[in-house]
Design a protein around this motif. Structure first.
Motif, short mmCIF file in Angstrom:
data_model
loop_
_atom_site.label_atom_id
_atom_site.label_comp_id
_atom_site.label_asym_id
_atom_site.label_seq_id
_atom_site.Cartn_x
_atom_site.Cartn_y
_atom_site.Cartn_z
N GLY A 26 20.17 -80.81 47.85
CA GLY A 26 20.04 -79.94 46.68
C GLY A 26 20.43 -78.52 47.04
N GLU A 27 19.81 -77.56 46.37
CA GLU A 27 20.14 -76.16 46.58
C GLU A 27 19.05 -75.41 47.36
OE1 GLU A 27 20.80 -74.48 42.75
OE2 GLU A 27 22.60 -75.67 42.34
N ASP A 28 17.97 -76.12 47.72
CA ASP A 28 16.84 -75.44 48.35
C ASP A 28 17.06 -75.13 49.82
OD1 ASP A 28 15.54 -75.48 45.96
OD2 ASP A 28 14.21 -77.14 46.46
N VAL A 29 17.79 -76.00 50.51
CA VAL A 29 17.98 -75.86 51.96
C VAL A 29 19.46 -75.68 52.25
CG1 VAL A 29 17.64 -76.90 54.22
CG2 VAL A 29 15.97 -77.31 52.40
N PRO A 30 19.87 -74.52 52.74
CA PRO A 30 21.29 -74.28 53.05
C PRO A 30 21.81 -75.27 54.09
CG PRO A 30 20.07 -72.22 53.03
CD PRO A 30 19.05 -73.31 52.96
#
Length: 208
Positions: free
Chosen positions: A158-162
């Motif tokens: 997703g977008e939470d963890v680079p």
């Protein structure tokens, strides 16, 4: 005349499990340096020689009881975290359940943060003097780090963890922060809100 239902005889593995669970409770109650094998026998409802027949020595009893309890705790915490949305929500839930006593808002069901913290504290103090206990503590610490690293890797979808985040390194950092907050909470150095803020700051910084 009936003598009543026959008592079920415990298997060797079941009796050992009973003794190890009793030992964990006794370590929390009496301290890792103060408990006696007789205390464990009394708690388990067996004889002291039976306790000794299941372990080679006192340190093996400490290590085995600790590992048994901690495996259950990690399993419960990880299952709860994975019931949340993958990413930050799951990571935060894992860290909170690992840091704070289980309660109504956290789902309950484990002793992490309560007796679990005391067991970790007691057993870790013995690790300095016992290779057997030290190996057990190291292995369980590594298991917590690996579980959190798995949640971090899942969060990359997703977008939470680079994508550039080193999951193992960040997990080590966050578990270290969580471990430090346990004693701070127990002695009143920080309150729950302050500890949650520290966890949030550590997570924000680690995921940049």
């Amino acid at each position: 005349m009936s003598s009543g239902p026959a008592r079920t005889r415990l298997t060797h593995a079941e009796r050992r499990a009973t003794i190890l669970d009793a030992a964990a409770r006794v370590i929390v109650a009496h301290g890792v340096h103060g408990f006696r094998l007789q205390d464990v026998a009394d708690e388990a409802g067996v004889s002291q020689p039976l306790v000794s027949s299941h372990v080679d020595d006192r340190d093996e009893l400490i290590a085995a009881s600790f590992v048994r309890v901690d495996e259950r705790e990690l399993e419960a915490v990880e299952a709860d975290a994975r019931s949340a949305e993958p990413g930050r929500a799951a990571i935060v839930r894992f860290l909170r359940r690992a840091t704070f006593p289980a309660g109504p808002d956290d789902g309950g069901g484990t002793i992490v943060g309560g007796d679990g913290w005391e067991l970790w504290s007691q057993v870790s103090s013995r690790a300095r003097f016992s290779p057997v206990v030290r190996d057990a503590v190291r292995a369980r610490q590594a298991a917590w780090i690996a579980a959190l690293a798995g949640l971090l890797r899942d969060g990359r979808a997703g977008e939470d963890v680079p994508a550039h985040v080193d999951a193992e390194r960040v997990a080590l950092l966050l578990i270290t922060v969580s471990d430090g907050l346990g004693p701070a909470l127990n002695c009143g150095l920080v309150d729950d809100d302050g500890a949650r803020s520290v966890l949030a700051d550590a997570l924000d910084g680690a995921l940049r």
